[in-house]
Scaffold this motif. Structure first.
Motif, PDB file in Angstrom:
ATOM      1  N   VAL B 295       0.801  -1.381   0.044  1.00 21.74           N
ATOM      2  CA  VAL B 295       0.365  -0.097  -0.092  1.00 21.74           C
ATOM      3  C   VAL B 295       0.681   1.325   0.056  1.00 21.74           C
ATOM      4  CG1 VAL B 295      -1.769   1.315   1.524  1.00 21.74           C
ATOM      5  CG2 VAL B 295      -1.750  -0.979   1.315  1.00 21.74           C
ATOM      6  N   LEU B 296       2.296   1.185   0.582  1.00 21.25           N
ATOM      7  CA  LEU B 296       2.867   2.383   0.781  1.00 21.25           C
ATOM      8  C   LEU B 296       3.220   2.893  -0.791  1.00 21.25           C
ATOM      9  CD1 LEU B 296       5.303   1.994   3.496  1.00 21.25           C
ATOM     10  CD2 LEU B 296       3.579   3.324   3.389  1.00 21.25           C
ATOM     11  N   VAL B 299       0.308   4.711  -2.086  1.00 22.19           N
ATOM     12  CA  VAL B 299       0.107   5.942  -1.630  1.00 22.19           C
ATOM     13  C   VAL B 299       1.215   6.894  -2.422  1.00 22.19           C
ATOM     14  CG1 VAL B 299       0.479   7.315   0.482  1.00 22.19           C
ATOM     15  CG2 VAL B 299      -0.734   5.318   0.607  1.00 22.19           C
ATOM     16  N   VAL B 306      -0.287  14.063  -7.073  1.00 33.63           N
ATOM     17  CA  VAL B 306      -0.798  15.204  -6.603  1.00 33.63           C
ATOM     18  C   VAL B 306       0.285  16.221  -6.228  1.00 33.63           C
ATOM     19  CG1 VAL B 306      -1.663  16.009  -3.905  1.00 33.63           C
ATOM     20  CG2 VAL B 306      -2.868  14.057  -5.007  1.00 33.63           C
ATOM     21  N   GLU B 335      15.933   5.655   2.907  1.00 33.39           N
ATOM     22  CA  GLU B 335      15.325   5.355   4.309  1.00 33.39           C
ATOM     23  C   GLU B 335      14.111   6.320   4.732  1.00 33.39           C
ATOM     24  OE1 GLU B 335      15.499   2.977   6.755  1.00 33.39           O
ATOM     25  OE2 GLU B 335      15.562   3.823   8.755  1.00 33.39           O
ATOM     26  N   TYR B 336      14.596   7.655   4.263  1.00 30.11           N
ATOM     27  CA  TYR B 336      13.760   8.745   4.906  1.00 30.11           C
ATOM     28  C   TYR B 336      12.623   9.022   3.656  1.00 30.11           C
ATOM     29  CZ  TYR B 336      17.359   9.371   8.300  1.00 30.11           C
ATOM     30  OH  TYR B 336      18.023   9.267   9.292  1.00 30.11           O
ATOM     31  N   PHE B 338       9.762   7.906   2.609  1.00 28.71           N
ATOM     32  CA  PHE B 338       8.155   8.022   2.852  1.00 28.71           C
ATOM     33  C   PHE B 338       8.114   9.063   3.810  1.00 28.71           C
ATOM     34  CE2 PHE B 338       8.439   3.370   1.526  1.00 28.71           C
ATOM     35  CZ  PHE B 338       7.405   3.506   0.591  1.00 28.71           C
ATOM     36  N   LEU B 339       8.993   9.292   4.766  1.00 29.79           N
ATOM     37  CA  LEU B 339       8.591  10.425   5.606  1.00 29.79           C
ATOM     38  C   LEU B 339       8.583  11.749   4.923  1.00 29.79           C
ATOM     39  CD1 LEU B 339       8.466  11.415   8.550  1.00 29.79           C
ATOM     40  CD2 LEU B 339      11.031  11.428   8.551  1.00 29.79           C
ATOM     41  N   PHE B 341       8.204  12.319   1.504  1.00 27.85           N
ATOM     42  CA  PHE B 341       6.925  12.516   0.753  1.00 27.85           C
ATOM     43  C   PHE B 341       5.749  12.556   1.549  1.00 27.85           C
ATOM     44  CE2 PHE B 341       9.889  10.330  -2.261  1.00 27.85           C
ATOM     45  CZ  PHE B 341      10.061  11.499  -3.265  1.00 27.85           C
ATOM     46  N   GLY B 342       5.338  12.095   2.917  1.00 26.19           N
ATOM     47  CA  GLY B 342       4.332  12.369   3.586  1.00 26.19           C
ATOM     48  C   GLY B 342       4.257  13.549   3.969  1.00 26.19           C
ATOM     49  N   LEU B 343       5.430  14.245   4.578  1.00 23.27           N
ATOM     50  CA  LEU B 343       5.391  15.569   5.052  1.00 23.27           C
ATOM     51  C   LEU B 343       5.217  16.622   3.686  1.00 23.27           C
ATOM     52  CD1 LEU B 343       8.353  15.579   7.373  1.00 23.27           C
ATOM     53  CD2 LEU B 343       6.231  15.886   7.924  1.00 23.27           C
ATOM     54  N   LEU B 345       3.390  15.967   1.120  1.00 25.15           N
ATOM     55  CA  LEU B 345       2.218  15.660   0.921  1.00 25.15           C
ATOM     56  C   LEU B 345       1.177  16.834   1.822  1.00 25.15           C
ATOM     57  CD1 LEU B 345       0.641  12.293   0.515  1.00 25.15           C
ATOM     58  CD2 LEU B 345       0.670  14.018  -1.148  1.00 25.15           C
ATOM     59  N   ILE B 346       1.632  16.778   2.877  1.00 20.63           N
ATOM     60  CA  ILE B 346       0.699  17.821   3.889  1.00 20.63           C
ATOM     61  C   ILE B 346       1.067  19.130   3.433  1.00 20.63           C
ATOM     62  CG2 ILE B 346       0.559  18.357   6.219  1.00 20.63           C
ATOM     63  CD1 ILE B 346       1.631  15.918   7.245  1.00 20.63           C
ATOM     64  N   MET B 349      -0.370  20.290   0.033  1.00 18.29           N
ATOM     65  CA  MET B 349      -1.835  20.541   0.353  1.00 18.29           C
ATOM     66  C   MET B 349      -2.290  21.728   0.940  1.00 18.29           C
ATOM     67  SD  MET B 349      -3.836  18.295  -0.916  1.00 18.29           S
ATOM     68  CE  MET B 349      -2.918  18.169  -2.590  1.00 18.29           C
ATOM     69  N   ILE B 350      -1.421  22.217   2.273  1.00 13.71           N
ATOM     70  CA  ILE B 350      -1.729  23.458   2.760  1.00 13.71           C
ATOM     71  C   ILE B 350      -1.382  24.585   1.848  1.00 13.71           C
ATOM     72  CG2 ILE B 350      -1.093  24.735   4.685  1.00 13.71           C
ATOM     73  CD1 ILE B 350      -0.935  22.026   6.224  1.00 13.71           C
TER      74      ILE B 350
END
Lengths: 316, 381
Positions: B295-296, B299, B306, B335-336, B338-339, B341-343, B345-346, B349-350
């Motif tokens: 799933v990762l 995403v 996006v 290693e970092y 996903f961290l 790309f997660g940040l 994304l936030i 979006m903001i």
């Protein structure tokens, strides 16, 4: 399909199903509360729960309780349980608040479309679980034993252990307390009012942002409680447990009727049972497929769930 | 919608938000400037420029440009991965960017395509056929499209956020089936997935394991063809229906757009492209197992679309390149990822929900909503 196995073990399957379902139900509350209020799927709630499992672990380590310690005496056990609960609830609550302040609030101010919220939530979920994963070296952490698991009662062929019973009872007590809080107190009335019609609620003098913050904290605390029970029952935690439990809890919330507190309990218990029976029928490796299939089927045929969506309809 | 530009442009958040917006607007204006200047060029010049860009990408593995090649891995195989990600992003862009359906389980179609080639092509599989590779690819696309219709048929009537969760469940179900089913063989996987045909003059296979450049060129060709096709679709009746559905489904339905039908088409076409990219991936790997389809990664696909700018082909291409190339280039920081790309994304979006290279229509839609929210606040105050 292994019907023989299912019927031979139906009692035990029911007990474990209910106790797993109780944990799903507690996590489902967080989804349901936030959804009822903001019509938002708080995808990051799974990580709020995951943080709770680590919160309890840290709290125990802080008071000197480690994985291999001997089983404590009964009074100490109660103290440790409370310490774990506080640790988990605080950690989860803080995480939930952080997500609300950092991720959701700026979006609400801009009236962002729903999907933007969801993408942000996914980003938050990914970021939190990865941050914890990196910080903990992606290792699995064992939990200390607080009591010895024994069979209390045997009904037919169902062995009810103190652990399963404790988990179920604790979850139900938490739900009843929350239910009363939402229905009886001033703050609870505020939550219901905002869920029903946030503009009118604001005109009646309710501080909308405070209600939202309170809701996130409530959901976080419930996830913390779920995390403590999970620690006791499963005995290990990892940074990536959130996703699976989160999506199952969401399934439970939708199954019961998202936005409906009693629905969350019903949905959680039902999902726990279905999942256990299903894995007995098809084999344990298909267990998660059963849960996802339930989600898809429910959303297709009865998207409002068993009890309907109703946080706003004055009856929680 | 908006009540006009002369409404007082004050915002709830005070000066900070105001300052942010002017920067925002300047950026959009800058891009629009480039865009209109580009449109003003004669057609011949535009085609020549695009052809030059394409030639540059074909030559990329042979050029020794400093800093771009990856120090730790074979550059051509990284380029192949990037091309597959771009293809995925082009396909997912049809679903998310054009039709506005958030599909979190896109990896499911990717997996269906990959496994189709492996199951029907590998001699190790019990369902092996004698079909050549060139037949297997259309089969893989067809199977993925059918799976898209199977998923979309019952679920596309759901509201957007529910749809997202159901697709997530679908992606996970596909992975779990791959893990548990005897034919897909779980972690052990399927070996000897056939590669495209063709031989060098000396008899060694054209699409071998040592030199991955032919694979890259193949993938690049497929990407270019698909981009062209999607661009044509976007400007057709189908594409206009997608945009209408994305902007307001009810209004589109009132205007006579059969929204369900077109959403299903978007899903099927997206699924087909996802399946095609999965098929290419499996052919290049020569071996697949269930580990590649978590799933990762799904995403991550969404993040590519996006971040880059949903609805804009250049945007999603940039997004896909960033997502696949950066972790390979900076292997130590993989290693970092996903961290990070997660940040990202936030943050996107903001601060820039329309993405890095926005689609102009989407940017306007989002700005419109923002202005409505602000007018509501100022009217209420």
């Amino acid at each position: 399909m292994n019907f023989e196995f299912l019927f031979a073990n139906i009692g035990d399957l029911t007990v474990t199903g209910l106790s797993q379902g109780a944990i799903y139900a507690l996590i489902a509350l967080g989804y349901t509360l936030v959804y009822g209020l903001l019509k938002l799927i708080n995808f990051a709630h799974s990580e709020v729960f995951m943080m709770g499992t680590f919160g309890a672990l840290f709290a125990w380590q802080l008071v000197g309780l480690h994985e291999n310690n001997p089983i404590p005496s009964v009074p100490m056990m109660i103290v440790y349980l409370l310490v774990g609960l506080v640790g988990a609830a605080v950690w989860s609550g803080v995480t939930a608040l952080a997500v609300e302040f950092v991720a959701y609030r700026p979006l609400r101010r801009r009236n962002a479309p729903r999907l933007v919220f969801l993408i942000t939530a996914i980003g938050a979920s990914l970021a939190i679980s990865e941050a914890v994963g990196i910080a903990t070296g992606r290792q699995q952490f064992g939990m200390p034993d607080l009591f010895k698991t024994t069979t209390l009662v045997t009904i037919g062929d169902a062995h009810i252990t103190n652990l399963d019973l404790g988990v179920i009872v604790a979850a139900i007590v938490m739900m009843v307390v929350l239910d009363q809080f939402i229905n009886r107190t001033r703050l609870g009335r505020g939550i219901r009012a905002v869920a029903q019609d946030s503009d009118t609620a604001a005109l009646m003098g309710i501080n909308k942002n405070r209600v939202i913050v309170l809701t996130f904290v409530l959901g976080g605390v419930m996830a913390g409680a779920a995390a403590l029970l999970y620690n006791l029952k499963i005995g290990v935690t990892r940074a990536d447990i959130g996703f699976l439990l989160g999506i199952k809890a969401f399934t439970a919330a939708v199954l019961g009727g998202i936005g409906n507190l009693r629905g969350a309990l019903l949905g959680g218990l039902a999902l726990g049972l279905v999942e256990n029976y299903g894995s007995a029928l098809f084999g344990t490796s298909w267990r998660d497929v059963v849960a996802f299939a339930v989600l898809v089927i429910i959303l297709m045929f009865r998207p409002t769930g068993l009890l309907g969506e109703s946080l706003g309809k004055a009856r929680a | 919608m908006s009540t006009g530009g002369d409404a007082p442009r004050r915002s709830a958040g005070g000066r900070f938000v105001d300052g942010l917006r002017t920067v925002d607007e300047r950026r959009v204006a800058g891009l629009a400037g480039i865009r209109s200047r580009w449109r003003a060029l004669p057609l011949v010049v535009r085609i020549a420029a695009l052809a030059a860009v394409a030639v540059f990408f074909y030559l990329l593995p042979n050029l020794a440009i400093p800093l771009i090649p990856t120090p730790d891995t074979n550059f051509a195989s990284v380029l192949f991965t990037v091309a597959v990600y771009v293809l995925v992003a082009v396909g997912l862009n049809v679903v998310i960017g054009l039709a506005g359906l958030l599909d979190l389980g896109y990896i499911g179609f990717f997996a269906v395509g990959a496994y189709s080639v492996a199951i029907f092509g590998s001699p190790a599989s019990p369902l092996a056929t004698k079909y050549p590779w060139l037949m297997l690819i259309p089969i893989a696309i067809a199977v993925s499209m059918v799976s898209g219709v199977i998923l979309g048929g019952p679920t596309l009537r759901l509201r957007g956020d529910y749809l997202a969760i159901v697709t997530l469940g679908f992606g996970e179900i596909v992975r779990l089936i791959a893990v548990n089913w005897s034919i897909t063989n779980g972690q052990i996987g399927i070996p000897n997935v056939p590669a495209p045909p063709g031989k060098f003059p000396d008899g060694s296979p054209l699409f071998g394991v040592i030199d991955t450049r032919p694979f890259y060129w193949l993938a690049l060709t497929v990407v270019l063809i698909c981009m062209f096709g999607v661009k044509l679709l976007e400007n057709s009746r189908v594409g206009r229906s997608w945009l209408a559905i994305r902007e307001d489904e009810d209004a589109a339905e009132l205007m006579g757009v059969p929204s369900f039908k077109f959403k299903l088409w978007a899903f099927a076409i997206g699924a087909g492209l996802g399946g095609l990219s999965g098929a290419l991936f499996a052919s290049r790997q020569g071996f697949i197992n269930s580990n590649s389809f978590d799933v990762l990664t799904s995403v991550l696909f969404v993040a590519a679309v996006v971040l880059g700018g949903a609805g804009n082909l250049a945007g999603v291409t940039l997004g896909a390149v960033l997502i696949s190339y950066l972790p390979e280039r900076f292997r130590g920081a993989a290693e970092y990822r996903f961290l990070f790309f997660g940040l990202a994304l936030i943050a996107i979006m903001i601060f820039r929900p329309q993405g890095l290279i926005p689609s102009r229509r989407r940017a306007v839609e989002l700005a419109d909503r923002k202005r409505e929210a602000e007018e509501e606040v100022t009217a209420g105050a």
